[in-house]
Design a protein around this motif. Structure first.
Motif, PDB file in Angstrom:
ATOM      1  N   LEU A  81       4.341   0.458 -16.610  1.00 33.39           N
ATOM      2  CA  LEU A  81       4.978   0.646 -15.569  1.00 33.39           C
ATOM      3  C   LEU A  81       4.064   1.072 -14.373  1.00 33.39           C
ATOM      4  CD1 LEU A  81       8.365   1.830 -16.735  1.00 33.39           C
ATOM      5  CD2 LEU A  81       7.951  -0.090 -15.557  1.00 33.39           C
ATOM      6  N   ALA A  82       3.298   2.207 -14.821  1.00 37.16           N
ATOM      7  CA  ALA A  82       2.187   2.760 -14.072  1.00 37.16           C
ATOM      8  C   ALA A  82       1.133   1.669 -13.415  1.00 37.16           C
ATOM      9  CB  ALA A  82       1.589   4.070 -14.521  1.00 37.16           C
ATOM     10  N   LEU A  83       0.775   1.096 -14.401  1.00 39.21           N
ATOM     11  CA  LEU A  83      -0.090  -0.036 -14.149  1.00 39.21           C
ATOM     12  C   LEU A  83       0.427  -1.231 -13.236  1.00 39.21           C
ATOM     13  CD1 LEU A  83      -2.652  -1.470 -15.086  1.00 39.21           C
ATOM     14  CD2 LEU A  83      -1.612  -2.629 -16.689  1.00 39.21           C
ATOM     15  N   THR A  84       1.974  -1.226 -12.983  1.00 39.20           N
ATOM     16  CA  THR A  84       2.394  -2.258 -11.851  1.00 39.20           C
ATOM     17  C   THR A  84       2.205  -1.723 -10.673  1.00 39.20           C
ATOM     18  OG1 THR A  84       4.465  -1.346 -12.626  1.00 39.20           O
ATOM     19  CG2 THR A  84       4.027  -3.683 -13.690  1.00 39.20           C
ATOM     20  N   HIS A  85       2.595  -0.222 -10.677  1.00 39.18           N
ATOM     21  CA  HIS A  85       2.424   0.508  -9.125  1.00 39.18           C
ATOM     22  C   HIS A  85       0.676   0.359  -8.861  1.00 39.18           C
ATOM     23  CE1 HIS A  85       6.198   1.805  -8.893  1.00 39.18           C
ATOM     24  NE2 HIS A  85       6.376   2.443 -10.113  1.00 39.18           N
ATOM     25  N   ILE A  86      -0.031   0.440  -9.632  1.00 39.36           N
ATOM     26  CA  ILE A  86      -1.577   0.469  -9.361  1.00 39.36           C
ATOM     27  C   ILE A  86      -1.924  -0.859  -8.641  1.00 39.36           C
ATOM     28  CG2 ILE A  86      -3.956   0.538 -10.232  1.00 39.36           C
ATOM     29  CD1 ILE A  86      -2.860   2.704 -12.276  1.00 39.36           C
ATOM     30  N   VAL A  87      -1.440  -1.951  -9.499  1.00 39.52           N
ATOM     31  CA  VAL A  87      -1.776  -3.154  -8.982  1.00 39.52           C
ATOM     32  C   VAL A  87      -1.090  -3.758  -7.744  1.00 39.52           C
ATOM     33  CG1 VAL A  87      -1.466  -5.652  -9.513  1.00 39.52           C
ATOM     34  CG2 VAL A  87      -2.307  -4.144 -11.305  1.00 39.52           C
ATOM     35  N   THR A  88       0.210  -3.283  -7.779  1.00 40.19           N
ATOM     36  CA  THR A  88       1.029  -3.519  -6.552  1.00 40.19           C
ATOM     37  C   THR A  88       0.444  -2.683  -5.028  1.00 40.19           C
ATOM     38  OG1 THR A  88       2.985  -3.893  -7.730  1.00 40.19           O
ATOM     39  CG2 THR A  88       3.184  -3.497  -5.539  1.00 40.19           C
ATOM     40  N   GLY A  89      -0.148  -1.589  -5.482  1.00 38.96           N
ATOM     41  CA  GLY A  89      -0.604  -0.665  -4.473  1.00 38.96           C
ATOM     42  C   GLY A  89      -1.818  -1.205  -3.940  1.00 38.96           C
ATOM     43  N   VAL A  90      -2.693  -1.541  -4.896  1.00 38.44           N
ATOM     44  CA  VAL A  90      -4.045  -2.085  -4.395  1.00 38.44           C
ATOM     45  C   VAL A  90      -3.784  -3.382  -3.292  1.00 38.44           C
ATOM     46  CG1 VAL A  90      -6.139  -3.150  -5.121  1.00 38.44           C
ATOM     47  CG2 VAL A  90      -5.319  -1.091  -6.327  1.00 38.44           C
ATOM     48  N   LEU A  91      -2.850  -4.159  -4.143  1.00 34.67           N
ATOM     49  CA  LEU A  91      -2.528  -5.516  -3.282  1.00 34.67           C
ATOM     50  C   LEU A  91      -2.105  -5.334  -1.887  1.00 34.67           C
ATOM     51  CD1 LEU A  91      -1.338  -7.986  -6.219  1.00 34.67           C
ATOM     52  CD2 LEU A  91      -3.573  -8.032  -4.910  1.00 34.67           C
ATOM     53  N   GLN A  92      -1.232  -4.188  -1.788  1.00 36.66           N
ATOM     54  CA  GLN A  92      -0.588  -3.846  -0.669  1.00 36.66           C
ATOM     55  C   GLN A  92      -1.682  -3.229   0.352  1.00 36.66           C
ATOM     56  OE1 GLN A  92       2.731  -1.680  -1.925  1.00 36.66           O
ATOM     57  NE2 GLN A  92       4.111  -3.678  -1.524  1.00 36.66           N
ATOM     58  N   CYS A  93      -2.650  -2.448   0.001  1.00 36.26           N
ATOM     59  CA  CYS A  93      -3.473  -1.730   0.919  1.00 36.26           C
ATOM     60  C   CYS A  93      -4.389  -2.742   1.374  1.00 36.26           C
ATOM     61  CB  CYS A  93      -3.988  -0.658  -0.046  1.00 36.26           C
ATOM     62  SG  CYS A  93      -3.244   1.033  -0.241  1.00 36.26           S
ATOM     63  N   LEU A  94      -4.607  -3.926   0.959  1.00 35.64           N
ATOM     64  CA  LEU A  94      -5.340  -4.918   1.594  1.00 35.64           C
ATOM     65  C   LEU A  94      -5.114  -5.485   2.826  1.00 35.64           C
ATOM     66  CD1 LEU A  94      -6.001  -7.467  -1.703  1.00 35.64           C
ATOM     67  CD2 LEU A  94      -7.500  -5.603  -0.604  1.00 35.64           C
ATOM     68  N   THR A  95      -3.798  -4.938   3.292  1.00 34.29           N
ATOM     69  CA  THR A  95      -3.445  -5.233   4.640  1.00 34.29           C
ATOM     70  C   THR A  95      -3.161  -4.069   5.350  1.00 34.29           C
ATOM     71  OG1 THR A  95      -1.065  -5.702   4.132  1.00 34.29           O
ATOM     72  CG2 THR A  95      -2.602  -7.528   3.951  1.00 34.29           C
ATOM     73  N   ILE A  96      -3.468  -4.085   6.714  1.00 28.12           N
ATOM     74  CA  ILE A  96      -3.115  -2.788   7.505  1.00 28.12           C
ATOM     75  C   ILE A  96      -1.584  -2.432   7.227  1.00 28.12           C
ATOM     76  CG2 ILE A  96      -3.165  -1.826   9.587  1.00 28.12           C
ATOM     77  CD1 ILE A  96      -6.121  -3.486  10.257  1.00 28.12           C
ATOM     78  N   ILE A  97      -0.892  -3.233   7.427  1.00 28.28           N
ATOM     79  CA  ILE A  97       0.703  -3.289   7.458  1.00 28.28           C
ATOM     80  C   ILE A  97       0.957  -2.625   6.090  1.00 28.28           C
ATOM     81  CG2 ILE A  97       2.875  -4.291   7.622  1.00 28.28           C
ATOM     82  CD1 ILE A  97       1.545  -6.275   9.824  1.00 28.28           C
TER      83      ILE A  97
END
Length: 131
Positions: A81-97
């Motif tokens: 579950l923590a791994l899903t947060h890490i992957v999702t967080g990194v992908l979301q940080c690729l955009t400014i929004i």
């Protein structure tokens, strides 16, 4: 502002993270021993559905059983579950929004790893569960 962020969060990651926590809860509910862990997964899942305006605080009086339970949780469900947060967080940080959404994902990593002995409260009342 919290509502706008929560709606954007719900569309881009909240619903999917909630489904991951729901799947973890259902798998943990299979055994009687897993029921407290399943309840913790549901609690965090609701937090993952609508996180802005809420925070995680330590629950007073949580002692050794919470510590032992957190070790079991880490092995059973916490790491992926923590791994899903890490992957999702990194992908979301690729955009400014997506940066605020990615930071919210990173904020959820500690509670997804060790949820027992924690309480999710509103930021308007951060001491609600302490008294």
């Amino acid at each position: 502002m919290k509502t706008i962020l929560n709606v954007i969060w719900l569309v881009f990651s909240g619903f999917w993270l909630f489904l991951g926590y729901l799947l973890a809860a259902l798998l943990l509910f299979i055994t009687i021993i897993g029921i407290p862990f399943g309840l913790a997964a549901l609690r965090i899942g609701v937090y993952a559905l609508w996180p802005f305006g809420q925070t995680v605080v330590d629950r007073p009086g949580a002692g050794a059983p919470s510590c032992v339970g957190n070790v079991l949780w880490l092995v059973l469900a916490g790491w992926w579950l923590a791994l899903t947060h890490i992957v999702t967080g990194v992908l979301q940080c690729l955009t400014i929004i997506g940066i605020p959404l990615g930071l919210a994902n990173f904020k959820m990593i500690p509670v997804s790893l060790m949820p027992l002995g924690k309480e999710i409260v509103s930021t308007d009342r951060p001491f609600a569960g302490r008294w």
